[in-house]
Design a protein around this motif. Structure first.
Motif, PDB file in Angstrom:
ATOM      1  N   PHE A  97      36.219  47.853  34.792  1.00  0.00           N
ATOM      2  CA  PHE A  97      35.714  48.943  35.625  1.00  0.00           C
ATOM      3  C   PHE A  97      36.459  49.004  36.955  1.00  0.00           C
ATOM      4  N   VAL A  98      36.636  47.861  37.588  1.00  0.00           N
ATOM      5  CA  VAL A  98      37.327  47.814  38.887  1.00  0.00           C
ATOM      6  C   VAL A  98      38.761  48.315  38.738  1.00  0.00           C
ATOM      7  N   VAL A  99      39.445  47.883  37.696  1.00  0.00           N
ATOM      8  CA  VAL A  99      40.836  48.294  37.494  1.00  0.00           C
ATOM      9  C   VAL A  99      40.923  49.794  37.213  1.00  0.00           C
ATOM     10  N   ILE A 155      48.497  35.194  35.529  1.00  0.00           N
ATOM     11  CA  ILE A 155      48.540  34.097  34.551  1.00  0.00           C
ATOM     12  C   ILE A 155      47.665  32.935  35.009  1.00  0.00           C
ATOM     13  N   LEU A 156      47.783  32.546  36.271  1.00  0.00           N
ATOM     14  CA  LEU A 156      46.961  31.449  36.786  1.00  0.00           C
ATOM     15  C   LEU A 156      45.482  31.824  36.795  1.00  0.00           C
ATOM     16  N   SER A 157      45.174  33.088  37.046  1.00  0.00           N
ATOM     17  CA  SER A 157      43.780  33.535  37.031  1.00  0.00           C
ATOM     18  C   SER A 157      43.195  33.465  35.628  1.00  0.00           C
ATOM     19  N   ILE A 158      43.989  33.801  34.631  1.00  0.00           N
ATOM     20  CA  ILE A 158      43.527  33.694  33.245  1.00  0.00           C
ATOM     21  C   ILE A 158      43.292  32.239  32.876  1.00  0.00           C
ATOM     22  N   ILE A 208      31.092  34.488  32.543  1.00  0.00           N
ATOM     23  CA  ILE A 208      30.680  34.880  31.204  1.00  0.00           C
ATOM     24  C   ILE A 208      31.724  35.877  30.720  1.00  0.00           C
ATOM     25  N   PRO A 209      32.508  35.538  29.698  1.00  0.00           N
ATOM     26  CA  PRO A 209      33.670  36.360  29.339  1.00  0.00           C
ATOM     27  C   PRO A 209      33.393  37.846  29.124  1.00  0.00           C
ATOM     28  N   ALA A 210      32.380  38.214  28.370  1.00  0.00           N
ATOM     29  CA  ALA A 210      32.152  39.637  28.080  1.00  0.00           C
ATOM     30  C   ALA A 210      31.772  40.410  29.344  1.00  0.00           C
ATOM     31  N   GLU A 211      30.854  39.869  30.122  1.00  0.00           N
ATOM     32  CA  GLU A 211      30.441  40.539  31.356  1.00  0.00           C
ATOM     33  C   GLU A 211      31.587  40.599  32.358  1.00  0.00           C
ATOM     34  N   ALA A 212      32.309  39.500  32.481  1.00  0.00           N
ATOM     35  CA  ALA A 212      33.425  39.455  33.417  1.00  0.00           C
ATOM     36  C   ALA A 212      34.491  40.474  33.033  1.00  0.00           C
ATOM     37  N   PHE A 213      34.751  40.602  31.744  1.00  0.00           N
ATOM     38  CA  PHE A 213      35.758  41.569  31.305  1.00  0.00           C
ATOM     39  C   PHE A 213      35.360  42.983  31.689  1.00  0.00           C
ATOM     40  N   VAL A 244      32.939  37.518  38.697  1.00  0.00           N
ATOM     41  CA  VAL A 244      31.498  37.401  38.839  1.00  0.00           C
ATOM     42  C   VAL A 244      31.087  38.547  39.759  1.00  0.00           C
ATOM     43  N   GLU A 245      30.122  39.333  39.345  1.00  0.00           N
ATOM     44  CA  GLU A 245      29.824  40.610  39.997  1.00  0.00           C
ATOM     45  C   GLU A 245      29.663  40.533  41.509  1.00  0.00           C
TER      46      GLU A 245
END
Length: 141
Positions: free
Chosen positions: A60-62, A37-40, A50-55, A93-94
């Motif tokens: 992918f990681v998850v 929640i705090l991370s969001i 950048i929301p789309a790239e970050a998502f 961020v990658e």
């Protein structure tokens, strides 16, 4: 200012979770949820993500780590997956994601070699290494 405060609070909660994981090999769901929640909230305030790239990086990681939870020899637990998902929001961020994951696996591997030498322990808490590497990725950037 709000972003920095949120990162500090996330770090404190993550450190508490890491200590609990070290002693019990269980990452409490409540702490993982608080971190998520705090991370969001942090991501909403952040100007660097950048929301789309970050998502897609986070997704992918998850997904990759979901596979590692299912594959028995790795021994990654559900709590580790939740912690990866929660902390992964801030590390989206990658370069931070790569730094974070490489450091955490390297430290856990080293710890497994050092701490398990001479013992027959079958499990190693991965949460502490995730948290230490997450802190290092943020301090290093």
């Amino acid at each position: 200012m709000v972003q920095n405060l949120l990162i500090v609070v996330i770090g404190i909660i993550a450190c508490v979770a890491a200590v609990i994981d070290w002693h019990t090999k269980i990452l409490p769901n409540r702490l993982n949820l608080a971190i998520a929640i705090l991370s969001i909230i942090w991501a909403c305030y952040s100007q660097t993500v950048i929301p789309a790239e970050a998502f897609w990086v986070w997704f992918f990681v998850v997904v990759v780590h979901m596979v590692l939870v299912v594959v028995p020899p790795y021994g990654l637990g559900g709590g580790d997956l939740k912690l990866i998902a929660a902390l992964g929001i801030t590390a989206s961020v990658e370069s931070r994601v790569l730094t974070w994951l490489i450091l955490s696996y390297a430290m856990a591997s080293f710890a497994a070699l050092v701490l398990r030498s001479g013992r027959k322990a079958k499990t190693l808490a991965f949460g502490p290494w995730l948290v230490i590497a997450w802190i290092a990725a943020f301090v290093g950037q």
